[in-house]
Write an enzyme that holds these catalytic residues in place. Structure first.
Site, PDB file in Angstrom:
ATOM      1  N   GLU A  85       0.860  -1.198   0.000  1.00 33.67           N
ATOM      2  CA  GLU A  85       0.000   0.000   0.000  1.00 33.67           C
ATOM      3  C   GLU A  85       0.885   1.234   0.000  1.00 33.67           C
ATOM      4  O   GLU A  85       1.855   1.312   0.756  1.00 33.67           O
ATOM      5  CB  GLU A  85      -0.908   0.022   1.224  1.00 33.67           C
ATOM      6  CG  GLU A  85      -1.759   1.289   1.340  1.00 33.67           C
ATOM      7  CD  GLU A  85      -2.669   1.277   2.561  1.00 33.67           C
ATOM      8  OE1 GLU A  85      -3.081   0.173   2.991  1.00 33.67           O
ATOM      9  OE2 GLU A  85      -2.952   2.366   3.111  1.00 33.67           O
ATOM     10  N   GLU A 117      -2.737  11.175   3.084  1.00 36.50           N
ATOM     11  CA  GLU A 117      -3.856  10.995   4.013  1.00 36.50           C
ATOM     12  C   GLU A 117      -3.849  12.196   4.940  1.00 36.50           C
ATOM     13  O   GLU A 117      -2.806  12.826   5.167  1.00 36.50           O
ATOM     14  CB  GLU A 117      -3.710   9.713   4.832  1.00 36.50           C
ATOM     15  CG  GLU A 117      -3.882   8.439   4.039  1.00 36.50           C
ATOM     16  CD  GLU A 117      -3.785   7.214   4.936  1.00 36.50           C
ATOM     17  OE1 GLU A 117      -4.815   6.567   5.165  1.00 36.50           O
ATOM     18  OE2 GLU A 117      -2.653   6.919   5.395  1.00 36.50           O
TER      19      GLU A 117
END
Length: 385
Positions: free
Chosen positions: A265, A270
């Site tokens: 990932e 974020e």
């Protein structure tokens, strides 16, 4: 120099005149172009050639398409004679090419300028950044209105854990226009406070989660975005290995079914719901030798990176530069986070892009009671190799 004839389709009340030339390192010109004139100033162009890396179409006034399909459309505002240019590039550096020039006479145009929804369109308000050694291979400029292009995006809306999503997220994802739409040159992913039930599971919030139908391995990815300002929102721009075989994703088990974190990932961006002045760049994986979970990431504020504006008040470009030796995450070309690549990390396999806006959960945190809605805006997505 060899000049080929054009195949032309003429529709009533329109006419065109043409001339063409080509420039390339090869002596042989195989570029085929078909022009179709339609109603109300519409022009459709199809180009075809052998061993082409990508095509480019210019309709004047900064209206340019770059794509690999060889098809483009444009609607002219006014009557008159206009020049269309078509390039076929045979190498990634765009040094070897053929070019044809077509003059078209538009007799029935009316109304304001309108661009037809088409892959790869770049309007004259933005210039695609060129990087030395890279060629643009996949992009969405969001210069159209309506739903995200079905040819490029998949809505992931089936909860991956029964009726819920990972990390305590508190929303359902939908494919409804009220949760995602393209307008005024950007994609809006919209989180709403509303009761919504999906397959018997009821949530108090809705949003959208998009998978790119394109997967990639090595290169540069740029995503220009403006983030939501409301507390409790958790925006993310990230990738997963296509071999994850996650419930409801676009790629399924076509590349395997290793699960997370063995798939790898990459979180280009974020943001916590309780600190909108910082962004996170993180890598997650499992060690191929020990199978142990591992991660590495950095959290930095806009002032730490020397950025002149905040993440929620202005657009910033979140980038991944990925090769066999290293992965680097940038914000406006300022390094946010990086990790060395090796055979022990699952970053030697294709990944796909995910754009989503979650509510609550691990990074979203507490959601204010007065939350009504907020959005993440995406100006463009561009992938270079």
């Amino acid at each position: 120099m060899v000049i080929r004839n054009f195949i032309l389709t003429l529709i009533s009340s329109l006419s065109l005149t043409m001339f063409s030339y080509c420039s390339k390192s090869s002596d042989e010109d195989n570029l085929f172009v078909e022009v179709t004139l339609g109603k109300n100033g519409l022009v459709s162009v199809i180009a075809n050639d052998d061993n082409v890396s990508n095509y480019r179409f210019s309709f004047g006034s900064g209206a340019v398409y770059n794509n690999t399909s060889g098809e483009a459309q444009y609607r002219y505002q006014n009557t008159g004679i206009f020049t269309i240019a078509v390039w076929a590039f045979y190498d990634e550096n765009e040094e070897s090419y053929s070019q044809k020039i077509i003059d078209v006479e538009i007799k029935n145009a009316s109304g304001g300028p309108q661009v037809i929804s088409s892959d790869g369109y770049i309007d004259d308000s933005e210039e695609v950044t060129q990087y030395s050694g890279y060629t643009l291979v996949w992009n969405d400029e969001f210069n159209y209105d309506g739903a995200p292009l079905d040819t490029k995006w998949h809505f992931q809306k089936i909860p991956i854990f029964g009726g819920s999503w990972a990390n305590g997220e508190r929303q359902h994802y939908t494919d409804r226009p009220k949760n995602s739409k393209v307008s005024d040159g950007t994609l809006k992913i919209i989180a709403l406070k509303e009761d919504y039930t999906y397959r018997g599971s009821k949530k108090e919030y809705t949003s959208a989660r998009l998978n790119s139908k394109f997967d990639f391995q090595y290169g540069r990815l740029d995503v220009r975005a403006k983030l939501p300002a409301s507390g409790g929102t958790w925006p993310a721009i990230w990738t997963l290995g296509t071999n994850i075989d996650e419930v409801g994703n676009y790629h399924g088990d076509t590349d395997g079914s290793v699960g997370w974190p063995a798939c790898g990932e990459i979180d280009l961006m974020e943001q916590r719901g309780y600190n909108k002045h910082e962004v996170l760049g993180t890598f997650h994986w499992s060690d191929s030798q020990t199978s142990d979970y591992a991660s590495h990431g950095e959290t930095k504020s806009n002032t730490q990176m020397g950025l002149s504006s905040d993440f929620t008040t202005d657009f910033h470009t979140y980038s991944l530069v990925w090769d066999t030796s290293r992965l680097k995450i940038y914000v406006d070309d300022v390094l946010l986070s990086s990790v060395s690549n090796s055979s022990r990390l699952p970053f030697d396999n294709p990944h796909y892009l995910i754009l989503n806006l979650a509510m609550g959960g691990t990074l979203g945190g507490d959601i204010p009671q007065n939350f009504v809605n907020d959005q993440m805006e995406i100006d463009y997505v561009r992938f270079y190799q």
